[in-house]
Design an enzyme around this catalytic site. Structure first.
Site, PDB file in Angstrom:
ATOM      1  N   HIS A 147       0.841  -1.206   0.000  1.00 41.35           N
ATOM      2  CA  HIS A 147       0.000   0.000   0.000  1.00 41.35           C
ATOM      3  C   HIS A 147       0.876   1.256   0.000  1.00 41.35           C
ATOM      4  CE1 HIS A 147      -3.603   2.384   1.440  1.00 41.35           C
ATOM      5  NE2 HIS A 147      -2.616   3.172   1.807  1.00 41.35           N
ATOM      6  N   GLU A 148       1.846   1.284   0.897  1.00 45.03           N
ATOM      7  CA  GLU A 148       2.731   2.459   0.966  1.00 45.03           C
ATOM      8  C   GLU A 148       3.608   2.550  -0.288  1.00 45.03           C
ATOM      9  OE1 GLU A 148       2.154   4.714   3.153  1.00 45.03           O
ATOM     10  OE2 GLU A 148       0.833   3.477   4.363  1.00 45.03           O
TER      11      GLU A 148
ATOM     12  N   ASP B 129      -4.588   7.774  -1.413  1.00 42.03           N
ATOM     13  CA  ASP B 129      -5.594   6.874  -0.872  1.00 42.03           C
ATOM     14  C   ASP B 129      -6.924   7.227  -1.498  1.00 42.03           C
ATOM     15  OD1 ASP B 129      -4.352   5.155   1.153  1.00 42.03           O
ATOM     16  OD2 ASP B 129      -3.768   7.074   2.016  1.00 42.03           O
TER      17      ASP B 129
ATOM     18  N   HIS C 100       1.961   4.475  -2.967  1.00 37.95           N
ATOM     19  CA  HIS C 100       2.105   5.935  -2.774  1.00 37.95           C
ATOM     20  C   HIS C 100       3.485   6.384  -3.247  1.00 37.95           C
ATOM     21  CE1 HIS C 100      -1.475   6.531  -0.440  1.00 37.95           C
ATOM     22  NE2 HIS C 100      -1.088   5.771   0.555  1.00 37.95           N
TER      23      HIS C 100
END
Ligand SMILES: *[C@@H]1O[C@H](CO)[C@@H](O)[C@H](O)[C@H]1NC(C)=O
Ligand SMILES: *[C@@H]1O[C@H](CO)[C@@H](O)[C@H](O)[C@H]1NC(C)=O
Ligand SMILES: *[C@@H]1O[C@H](CO)[C@@H](O)[C@H](O)[C@H]1NC(C)=O
Length: 250
Positions: A149-150, A160, A153
């Site tokens: 998830h990170e 998000d 980014h």
């Protein structure tokens, strides 16, 4: 599948850029802040997190990409002799940082993301406690998933997903780029003297570069990895996030 290189000490050198070699990401520099107390479990947990994350990413993106090589920069004050010596890497160049909790955000993993959607972010922040404790898995999901998830980014500059009722740029009246998802799960903040302030925007309506984006603790839809990787059923990015531009043979 994954090579982990442990480094010790630091010296000046060129900025490291993450590369995609074939299907594998290389030159990923992870640094541990020298203020973090020595604990070898941190290194073991980092390895497991990235190995698990690599499998998760590989599945999520149709067997196109995985993590191939990560360099871990170990603080100079940790036991010498246990690790290799760094040549060109320094703490400031670390794209993944293990550091003490941000005063405002505790053990929340976050990505320092100051540019518009689609632009690579600066770095990912994890706390020692996030890595060492398993108590946070319930809130964030397995560490490997949190890492992916990170990573999204960091590498792809996606935001998000967020609630349409609370537009991300509401204060600036800015419209979101459509290729980014539109279900918010966080806010921008600026930290001044350890106090959390709303994030000021520049003339273009972008958050100031000193701001941090933090996902909200409570979310209300199930969408994708950029929405809530902790849900067991979540195994994919939503289509707009698939980033096939990085996938070979596409
Ligand atoms: C990696 O995955 C295994 C198997 O699911 C799990 O037992 C382990 O706790 C995971 N490690 C981390 C650091 O998330
Ligand atoms: C390392 O962290 C683990 C888990 O928090 C803890 O049990 C252990 O005592 C720590 N070791 C050192 C040397 O601090
Ligand atoms: C996600 O939410 C939608 C709408 O609330 C629901 O229809 C769907 O079944 C949910 N999917 C999962 C995997 O939970």
């Amino acid at each position: 599948m994954l090579a982990i290189v442990l480094l010790f000490l630091s010296a000046l050198g060129p900025v490291t850029t993450i590369k995609l070699e074939g299907n594998g990401y290389t030159d990923i520099l992870l640094v541990i802040n020298p203020s973090v107390p020595e604990n070898e479990s941190i290194i073991n947990q980092i390895k497991e997190m990235i190995v698990n994350g690599s499998d998760y990413l590989f599945e999520a993106l149709d067997h196109k990409v995985f993590f191939k090589e990560v360099k871990i920069l170990v603080p100079p004050n940790w036991t010498p002799g246990t690790y290799d010596r760094a040549t060109t890497e320094t703490y400031d160049k670390g794209r993944i940082r293990i550091d003490n909790p941000h005063p405002a955000f505790g053990d929340d993993p976050y990505t320092h993301q100051t540019q518009g959607c689609g632009t690579e972010a600066e770095y990912i922040h994890f706390t020692p406690n996030f890595l060492l404790s398993n108590n946070l898995v319930k809130a964030y999901g397995p560490k490997g998933r949190v890492f992916v998830h990170e990573w999204a980014h960091l590498r792809w500059g996606v935001f998000d997903e967020y609630n349409e009722k609370e537009p991300f740029y509401l204060s600036a009246g800015q419209i979101q780029p459509t290729r980014c998802t539109d279900k918010i799960s966080g806010q921008w903040y600026e930290i001044i003297n350890q106090r959390v302030q709303p994030c000021p925007t520049d003339e273009a309506g972008k958050p100031k570069s000193s701001c941090e984006f933090l996902p909200d603790a409570v979310q209300n839809t199930n969408a994708s990895i950029m929405y809530m990787q902790s849900l067991d059923s979540v195994r994919a990015f939503c289509q707009e996030e698939e980033h096939n531009k990085e996938a070979p043979n596409e």
